[in-house]
Design a protein around this motif. Sequence first.
Motif, short mmCIF file in Angstrom:
data_model
loop_
_atom_site.label_atom_id
_atom_site.label_comp_id
_atom_site.label_asym_id
_atom_site.label_seq_id
_atom_site.Cartn_x
_atom_site.Cartn_y
_atom_site.Cartn_z
N ILE A 186 0.66 -1.21 0.02
CA ILE A 186 -0.30 -0.18 -0.07
C ILE A 186 0.76 1.26 0.31
O ILE A 186 0.65 2.50 -0.60
N GLU A 187 1.70 1.34 0.78
CA GLU A 187 2.42 2.40 0.75
C GLU A 187 3.23 2.62 -0.36
O GLU A 187 3.40 3.69 -1.11
N SER A 188 4.35 1.12 -0.86
CA SER A 188 4.08 1.87 -2.43
C SER A 188 3.62 1.83 -3.46
O SER A 188 3.95 3.04 -3.97
N ILE A 189 2.66 1.97 -2.90
CA ILE A 189 1.33 2.51 -4.37
C ILE A 189 1.04 4.00 -3.75
O ILE A 189 1.27 4.65 -5.15
N PHE A 190 1.30 4.41 -2.79
CA PHE A 190 1.06 5.79 -2.63
C PHE A 190 2.76 6.37 -3.34
O PHE A 190 2.11 7.48 -4.28
N TYR A 191 4.11 5.24 -3.40
CA TYR A 191 5.59 6.47 -3.42
C TYR A 191 5.22 6.39 -5.34
O TYR A 191 5.41 6.94 -5.40
N GLU A 192 4.39 5.04 -5.68
CA GLU A 192 4.24 4.93 -7.35
C GLU A 192 3.42 6.18 -8.08
O GLU A 192 3.47 6.54 -9.01
N LEU A 193 2.07 6.78 -6.86
CA LEU A 193 1.45 7.63 -7.39
C LEU A 193 2.04 9.45 -7.52
O LEU A 193 1.96 10.03 -8.68
N THR A 194 3.64 9.67 -6.90
CA THR A 194 4.06 10.79 -7.33
C THR A 194 4.78 10.47 -8.95
O THR A 194 4.95 11.68 -9.46
N LYS A 195 4.61 9.27 -9.44
CA LYS A 195 4.98 9.35 -10.75
C LYS A 195 3.98 9.71 -11.46
O LYS A 195 4.14 9.76 -12.72
N GLN A 196 3.31 9.71 -11.25
CA GLN A 196 1.39 10.28 -11.90
C GLN A 196 1.24 9.33 -13.37
O GLN A 196 1.15 10.03 -14.67
N ARG A 197 1.67 7.95 -13.30
CA ARG A 197 1.13 7.53 -14.31
C ARG A 197 -0.08 6.40 -14.40
O ARG A 197 -0.77 6.33 -13.24
N SER A 198 -0.89 6.23 -15.80
CA SER A 198 -1.56 6.00 -15.65
C SER A 198 -1.85 4.32 -16.41
O SER A 198 -1.76 4.31 -17.54
N THR A 199 -2.31 3.33 -15.04
CA THR A 199 -1.81 2.23 -16.10
C THR A 199 -2.61 1.12 -15.01
O THR A 199 -3.07 1.50 -13.95
N VAL A 200 -2.96 0.04 -15.14
CA VAL A 200 -3.51 -1.30 -14.53
C VAL A 200 -2.29 -2.24 -13.87
O VAL A 200 -1.49 -2.62 -14.46
#
Lengths: 390, 295
Positions: A364-378
Amino acid sequence: MAKRFLSGNEAFAYGVRLARPQVISAYPITPQTIVVEKLSEFVEDGSLKAEFIHVESEHSALSCAMGAASVGARAFTATSSQGLLYMAECLPYAAGGRFPIVMMNANRSTALPWNIYGDQRDSVSQLDSGWIQAYAENAQEALDIALMSFYIAEHRKVSTPFMANLDGFVLTHTYEVADVPSQEQADEFLPPLQTENKMSLAAPKNLAFSAGPDSNTIFKYKEHLGILNAKSIIQEAEIRFEQIFGRHYTGLTESYQTEDADYILITLGSIAGLVREVVDQMRAGGKKVGLLRLRYLRPFPNEEIAAAVKNAKALAVLEKDISFGSEGTVYTNVNSALQKAALSIPNSNYIGGLGGKNISAEEIESIFYELTKQRSTVQFLGIGGEGSGN
Amino acid sequence: MAINAQTLNETEFFYGHKACAGCGGSLAVRIALKVLGENTFAVLPAGCMSAVGFNFPQLCFSNNAIISTFAGTASMLTGIEAGLRAQGVTDFHAVGFAGDGGTADIGLQALSGAIDRNDDILYICYDNEAYMNTGIQKSSLTPFGARTTTTPAGKNIRGNLRPKKNLFEIVAAHGIPYAATASVGYLNDFMRKIEKAKQIKGTKYIHILAPCPTGWGIQTDETIDVAKEVVDCGLWYLAEYENGSFILNHDPKEFTSIEKYLRKQSRFKHLTDKDIQTIQNSRDAKWEYIHRNFK
């Protein structure tokens, strides 16, 4: 009120007993079984006066519940996974008949491969069937939704069946302390079912009829309005509930630390508890993150989502289902809500927890970190993005 | 007083519907409701009778009636019966009217469940020996040799190759309180059986043969004659199952001609003499069984 140590299934059964259902149709399937077992014990010990029907399949479970509802009786059934799919024909039938049946669904993976553990592919696959769909996070909410569901479903402005979803095992089989209200309080909250949409000796009716091309659309339109009306009736039920029982609920969604959040994770069901902990930890480290929990998928909280996320820099939708060849269905719905509100917020979709796979705090933490990259994928948690699972 | 044409309730409960001329099924429904009376809750699954009777806003039952899912006749009856009882209503009958496909095929599981629970319901199967509503396809109650739209009579296959499922005895094997066969050709017998079923607690099942002129290829004024003849030639029988025993109600001293019965229906037009002999042999074997096992 009395505090009890209950599993999610047991808590739900206590909630159902408080609602005084008159007909219960029961067919076993893991991990739902304990609900109907518990209800059969309540009938046996006399604490619940209901006709307990041992049907021979889930199709008959819902068919029987529709029969009971068609003569104005309060009806309850429960199912899960393959059982929900086996009764699938009856789902839009009950909704189109405007029969206010309440059904608990223990969220479980759907075959193949066979798997008895929790994910939400079963109920999410039935979003279009015309039922209200609620998702509980814990045993207390499960019990409270059980009681509130009858109020909402039976309200004359709604008259729509209600599917209350509990994550299989994680919620259905996990024990927590829950307040069980008194029957007197429950009776104050929930009046006996009154409806004109029934067959009776005093006013005979022909129900569940055919409606051809000329009249079909108006019936479907009214069905749509009924489930949309549930939005305000859910609010009404929760206000009444708080007045009588003192517990507060927040309608179609529940926001946690979203007001000033840059990054928001949208999810549903029992995983929200862990997400909340991760949010607390990351907030302690200065990260402005938040959680938006969807308590209902139908009616869908379009406005609530838009209002909660409008200032966010990026969003993630974490869900335990996948619409093969597309994306997570909750994600599709969330993006529609953003589009309608003219919000262009970068977002990603995370598919996790399939077949009961654990979702960790680190993920869950890594999801939040990945969000900073602002990409849109599944992304499939633990596997990766589309095309990387070869 | 026994119910007959003179004492039968003059009120119509099923009228204004769109059934074909000469429909045996609609006659069975009409007569059964007259015997059961106004306090009847009728369940009809997807099929001919729901297709002709429930077209909003033209709703054709003056008693309470509802369409169930195709497979759900018996389970919906169960819910209605339980729902009414739970509300303290006692003076009513819950009756189902399902066709042969809705009973012997897709609805058999739910029917078996209801009998197993001994729910206080009456289930009436109007048997027109094929899926007539969808255009005459084979069901498991289609008799041997019959041409349907899924059992064509061609050079290689001459119609339906399988015998009619023995549903009456399958139902009886549950130990049901009351089961009976009937024919719209013998309405007094049918009315008597409905009247009897009314008085019995628990699950009741009546299987009534109801010719379909459209599907059978007979004239619309021949329904009753053909429904008599099928009994008289021994291809159907009038019987009851009660208290664990089978009772034969009508024992023809001499059978009328099977060939004559079959040849007048276009669904059997293609049958060879050998086919007819096969049907006759199976009739004789069945009656040997009946005489041995039925009272």
